[in-house]
Design a protein around this motif. Structure first.
Motif, PDB file in Angstrom:
ATOM      1  N   ALA A  43       0.831  -1.207   0.000  1.00  0.00           N
ATOM      2  CA  ALA A  43       0.000   0.000   0.000  1.00  0.00           C
ATOM      3  C   ALA A  43       0.864   1.256   0.000  1.00  0.00           C
ATOM      4  CB  ALA A  43      -0.936  -0.005   1.213  1.00  0.00           C
ATOM      5  N   LEU A  44       1.922   1.246   0.783  1.00  0.00           N
ATOM      6  CA  LEU A  44       2.830   2.388   0.835  1.00  0.00           C
ATOM      7  C   LEU A  44       3.502   2.613  -0.515  1.00  0.00           C
ATOM      8  CD1 LEU A  44       4.249   4.570   2.550  1.00  0.00           C
ATOM      9  CD2 LEU A  44       5.986   2.857   3.076  1.00  0.00           C
ATOM     10  N   VAL A  45       3.933   1.548  -1.164  1.00  0.00           N
ATOM     11  CA  VAL A  45       4.568   1.666  -2.478  1.00  0.00           C
ATOM     12  C   VAL A  45       3.570   2.200  -3.508  1.00  0.00           C
ATOM     13  CG1 VAL A  45       5.526   0.317  -4.401  1.00  0.00           C
ATOM     14  CG2 VAL A  45       6.377  -0.011  -2.080  1.00  0.00           C
ATOM     15  N   ALA A  46       2.315   1.748  -3.443  1.00  0.00           N
ATOM     16  CA  ALA A  46       1.296   2.234  -4.378  1.00  0.00           C
ATOM     17  C   ALA A  46       1.089   3.736  -4.232  1.00  0.00           C
ATOM     18  CB  ALA A  46      -0.017   1.489  -4.159  1.00  0.00           C
ATOM     19  N   VAL A  47       1.015   4.211  -3.004  1.00  0.00           N
ATOM     20  CA  VAL A  47       0.814   5.644  -2.765  1.00  0.00           C
ATOM     21  C   VAL A  47       2.043   6.444  -3.186  1.00  0.00           C
ATOM     22  CG1 VAL A  47       0.469   7.366  -0.947  1.00  0.00           C
ATOM     23  CG2 VAL A  47      -0.908   5.291  -0.960  1.00  0.00           C
ATOM     24  N   LEU A  48       3.230   5.960  -2.840  1.00  0.00           N
ATOM     25  CA  LEU A  48       4.456   6.663  -3.229  1.00  0.00           C
ATOM     26  C   LEU A  48       4.632   6.696  -4.743  1.00  0.00           C
ATOM     27  CD1 LEU A  48       6.963   5.444  -0.491  1.00  0.00           C
ATOM     28  CD2 LEU A  48       5.897   7.696  -0.704  1.00  0.00           C
ATOM     29  N   MET A  49       4.321   5.599  -5.401  1.00  0.00           N
ATOM     30  CA  MET A  49       4.415   5.546  -6.866  1.00  0.00           C
ATOM     31  C   MET A  49       3.439   6.531  -7.491  1.00  0.00           C
ATOM     32  SD  MET A  49       5.669   4.068  -9.565  1.00  0.00           S
ATOM     33  CE  MET A  49       5.272   3.631 -11.245  1.00  0.00           C
ATOM     34  N   ALA A  50       2.221   6.588  -6.973  1.00  0.00           N
ATOM     35  CA  ALA A  50       1.222   7.514  -7.506  1.00  0.00           C
ATOM     36  C   ALA A  50       1.660   8.958  -7.313  1.00  0.00           C
ATOM     37  CB  ALA A  50      -0.123   7.268  -6.836  1.00  0.00           C
ATOM     38  N   ALA A  51       2.176   9.274  -6.141  1.00  0.00           N
ATOM     39  CA  ALA A  51       2.629  10.644  -5.877  1.00  0.00           C
ATOM     40  C   ALA A  51       3.803  11.023  -6.767  1.00  0.00           C
ATOM     41  CB  ALA A  51       3.009  10.785  -4.404  1.00  0.00           C
ATOM     42  N   THR A  52       4.717  10.092  -6.953  1.00  0.00           N
ATOM     43  CA  THR A  52       5.872  10.358  -7.815  1.00  0.00           C
ATOM     44  C   THR A  52       5.436  10.564  -9.265  1.00  0.00           C
ATOM     45  OG1 THR A  52       7.280   9.028  -6.373  1.00  0.00           O
ATOM     46  CG2 THR A  52       8.098   9.457  -8.594  1.00  0.00           C
ATOM     47  N   CYS A  53       4.568   9.698  -9.755  1.00  0.00           N
ATOM     48  CA  CYS A  53       4.082   9.841 -11.132  1.00  0.00           C
ATOM     49  C   CYS A  53       3.295  11.138 -11.315  1.00  0.00           C
ATOM     50  CB  CYS A  53       3.210   8.651 -11.517  1.00  0.00           C
ATOM     51  SG  CYS A  53       4.155   7.186 -11.939  1.00  0.00           S
ATOM     52  N   ALA A  54       2.492  11.487 -10.317  1.00  0.00           N
ATOM     53  CA  ALA A  54       1.722  12.726 -10.414  1.00  0.00           C
ATOM     54  C   ALA A  54       2.646  13.935 -10.434  1.00  0.00           C
ATOM     55  CB  ALA A  54       0.746  12.832  -9.244  1.00  0.00           C
ATOM     56  N   GLY A  55       3.692  13.903  -9.624  1.00  0.00           N
ATOM     57  CA  GLY A  55       4.623  15.023  -9.580  1.00  0.00           C
ATOM     58  C   GLY A  55       5.474  15.151 -10.828  1.00  0.00           C
ATOM     59  N   VAL A  56       5.860  14.036 -11.413  1.00  0.00           N
ATOM     60  CA  VAL A  56       6.758  14.061 -12.566  1.00  0.00           C
ATOM     61  C   VAL A  56       5.995  14.126 -13.891  1.00  0.00           C
ATOM     62  CG1 VAL A  56       8.553  12.768 -13.801  1.00  0.00           C
ATOM     63  CG2 VAL A  56       8.575  12.858 -11.303  1.00  0.00           C
ATOM     64  N   PHE A  57       4.929  13.322 -14.027  1.00  0.00           N
ATOM     65  CA  PHE A  57       4.255  13.192 -15.318  1.00  0.00           C
ATOM     66  C   PHE A  57       2.856  13.798 -15.367  1.00  0.00           C
ATOM     67  CE2 PHE A  57       7.117   9.484 -14.984  1.00  0.00           C
ATOM     68  CZ  PHE A  57       7.978   9.806 -16.014  1.00  0.00           C
ATOM     69  N   GLY A  58       2.314  14.206 -14.223  1.00  0.00           N
ATOM     70  CA  GLY A  58       0.992  14.821 -14.215  1.00  0.00           C
ATOM     71  C   GLY A  58      -0.051  13.968 -13.510  1.00  0.00           C
ATOM     72  N   GLY A  59      -1.224  14.554 -13.357  1.00  0.00           N
ATOM     73  CA  GLY A  59      -2.296  13.930 -12.593  1.00  0.00           C
ATOM     74  C   GLY A  59      -2.818  12.631 -13.181  1.00  0.00           C
ATOM     75  N   VAL A  60      -2.938  12.565 -14.511  1.00  0.00           N
ATOM     76  CA  VAL A  60      -3.450  11.345 -15.143  1.00  0.00           C
ATOM     77  C   VAL A  60      -2.514  10.172 -14.863  1.00  0.00           C
ATOM     78  CG1 VAL A  60      -4.054  10.262 -17.340  1.00  0.00           C
ATOM     79  CG2 VAL A  60      -4.683  12.633 -16.916  1.00  0.00           C
ATOM     80  N   ALA A  61      -1.220  10.413 -14.979  1.00  0.00           N
ATOM     81  CA  ALA A  61      -0.250   9.353 -14.673  1.00  0.00           C
ATOM     82  C   ALA A  61      -0.315   8.984 -13.197  1.00  0.00           C
ATOM     83  CB  ALA A  61       1.162   9.801 -15.040  1.00  0.00           C
ATOM     84  N   GLY A  62      -0.549   9.958 -12.339  1.00  0.00           N
ATOM     85  CA  GLY A  62      -0.623   9.688 -10.909  1.00  0.00           C
ATOM     86  C   GLY A  62      -1.774   8.772 -10.546  1.00  0.00           C
ATOM     87  N   TYR A  63      -2.982   9.118 -11.019  1.00  0.00           N
ATOM     88  CA  TYR A  63      -4.095   8.239 -10.653  1.00  0.00           C
ATOM     89  C   TYR A  63      -4.064   6.927 -11.432  1.00  0.00           C
ATOM     90  CZ  TYR A  63      -7.135   9.907 -14.538  1.00  0.00           C
ATOM     91  OH  TYR A  63      -7.679  10.227 -15.748  1.00  0.00           O
ATOM     92  N   SER A  64      -3.451   6.911 -12.614  1.00  0.00           N
ATOM     93  CA  SER A  64      -3.294   5.651 -13.341  1.00  0.00           C
ATOM     94  C   SER A  64      -2.371   4.708 -12.572  1.00  0.00           C
ATOM     95  CB  SER A  64      -2.741   5.904 -14.738  1.00  0.00           C
ATOM     96  OG  SER A  64      -3.645   6.656 -15.511  1.00  0.00           O
ATOM     97  N   ALA A  65      -1.263   5.239 -12.066  1.00  0.00           N
ATOM     98  CA  ALA A  65      -0.341   4.422 -11.268  1.00  0.00           C
ATOM     99  C   ALA A  65      -1.004   3.951  -9.976  1.00  0.00           C
ATOM    100  CB  ALA A  65       0.926   5.215 -10.954  1.00  0.00           C
ATOM    101  N   LEU A  66      -1.790   4.823  -9.365  1.00  0.00           N
ATOM    102  CA  LEU A  66      -2.501   4.443  -8.135  1.00  0.00           C
ATOM    103  C   LEU A  66      -3.489   3.318  -8.420  1.00  0.00           C
ATOM    104  CD1 LEU A  66      -3.007   4.934  -5.134  1.00  0.00           C
ATOM    105  CD2 LEU A  66      -4.751   6.588  -5.795  1.00  0.00           C
ATOM    106  N   LEU A  67      -4.222   3.420  -9.519  1.00  0.00           N
ATOM    107  CA  LEU A  67      -5.173   2.365  -9.864  1.00  0.00           C
ATOM    108  C   LEU A  67      -4.462   1.037 -10.111  1.00  0.00           C
ATOM    109  CD1 LEU A  67      -7.630   4.320 -12.177  1.00  0.00           C
ATOM    110  CD2 LEU A  67      -8.112   3.368  -9.915  1.00  0.00           C
ATOM    111  N   GLY A  68      -3.317   1.070 -10.794  1.00  0.00           N
ATOM    112  CA  GLY A  68      -2.552  -0.156 -11.005  1.00  0.00           C
ATOM    113  C   GLY A  68      -2.090  -0.768  -9.693  1.00  0.00           C
ATOM    114  N   GLY A  69      -1.602   0.075  -8.793  1.00  0.00           N
ATOM    115  CA  GLY A  69      -1.182  -0.416  -7.486  1.00  0.00           C
ATOM    116  C   GLY A  69      -2.342  -0.973  -6.681  1.00  0.00           C
ATOM    117  N   LEU A  70      -3.496  -0.315  -6.773  1.00  0.00           N
ATOM    118  CA  LEU A  70      -4.668  -0.793  -6.034  1.00  0.00           C
ATOM    119  C   LEU A  70      -5.189  -2.116  -6.587  1.00  0.00           C
ATOM    120  CD1 LEU A  70      -6.636   2.508  -5.350  1.00  0.00           C
ATOM    121  CD2 LEU A  70      -5.346   1.109  -3.725  1.00  0.00           C
ATOM    122  N   ILE A  71      -5.077  -2.321  -7.891  1.00  0.00           N
ATOM    123  CA  ILE A  71      -5.485  -3.608  -8.470  1.00  0.00           C
ATOM    124  C   ILE A  71      -4.650  -4.730  -7.855  1.00  0.00           C
ATOM    125  CG2 ILE A  71      -5.428  -5.003 -10.583  1.00  0.00           C
ATOM    126  CD1 ILE A  71      -6.238  -2.425 -12.098  1.00  0.00           C
TER     127      ILE A  71
END
Length: 132
Positions: A22-50
């Motif tokens: 869970a921690l890795v999913a949140v950190l990955m989402a935050a990193t993607c959102a910060g570097v690539f934008g919001g769509v990448a952030g929630y896309s990464a979060l959804l992948g981690g949550l799956i």
């Protein structure tokens, strides 16, 4: 005679792995959102949550029994947990691809693979005493 494990999930050693995922999913989402934008952030979060939801289901099914007398029930529950995990993963990916727009598939799969990798490597990273 099958002996049902009455230990709550949050007390089992597997919970540490799930918490790390869970921690890795949140950190990955935050990193993607910060570097690539919001769509990448929630896309990464959804992948981690799956990956996390599927692993939660597996943990729930797989650790229901314990003891030598429950060996057959343990094997059956592991098998049922793994099959359910695969079906749940496929269904969640299908749901995300149908329902979420816009979506960045690369970030979605990156989040999924990173959380899966966390689960696979967590056993190597755990200390010798799994209770702490």
């Amino acid at each position: 005679m099958n002996i049902r494990n009455k230990t709550p999930l949050h007390r089992l050693p597997v919970f540490r792995v799930l918490r790390a995922q869970a921690l890795v999913a949140v950190l990955m989402a935050a990193t993607c959102a910060g570097v690539f934008g919001g769509v990448a952030g929630y896309s990464a979060l959804l992948g981690g949550l799956i990956a996390l939801v599927a692993n939660l289901y597996f943990a729930y099914k797989a650790f229901r029994f314990f003891g030598a007398r429950s060996a057959q029930a343990i094997v059956q529950s592991f098998w049922a947990g793994e099959m359910g995990k695969l079906i749940l993963t496929a269904a969640l990916f299908a749901l995300v691809f149908v329902a979420v727009h816009p979506l960045q598939p690369l970030a979605l799969f990156a989040g999924y693979v990173l959380v899966l990798g966390t689960g696979a490597s967590a056993l190597l990273l755990m200390k010798s005493n799994p209770k702490h």
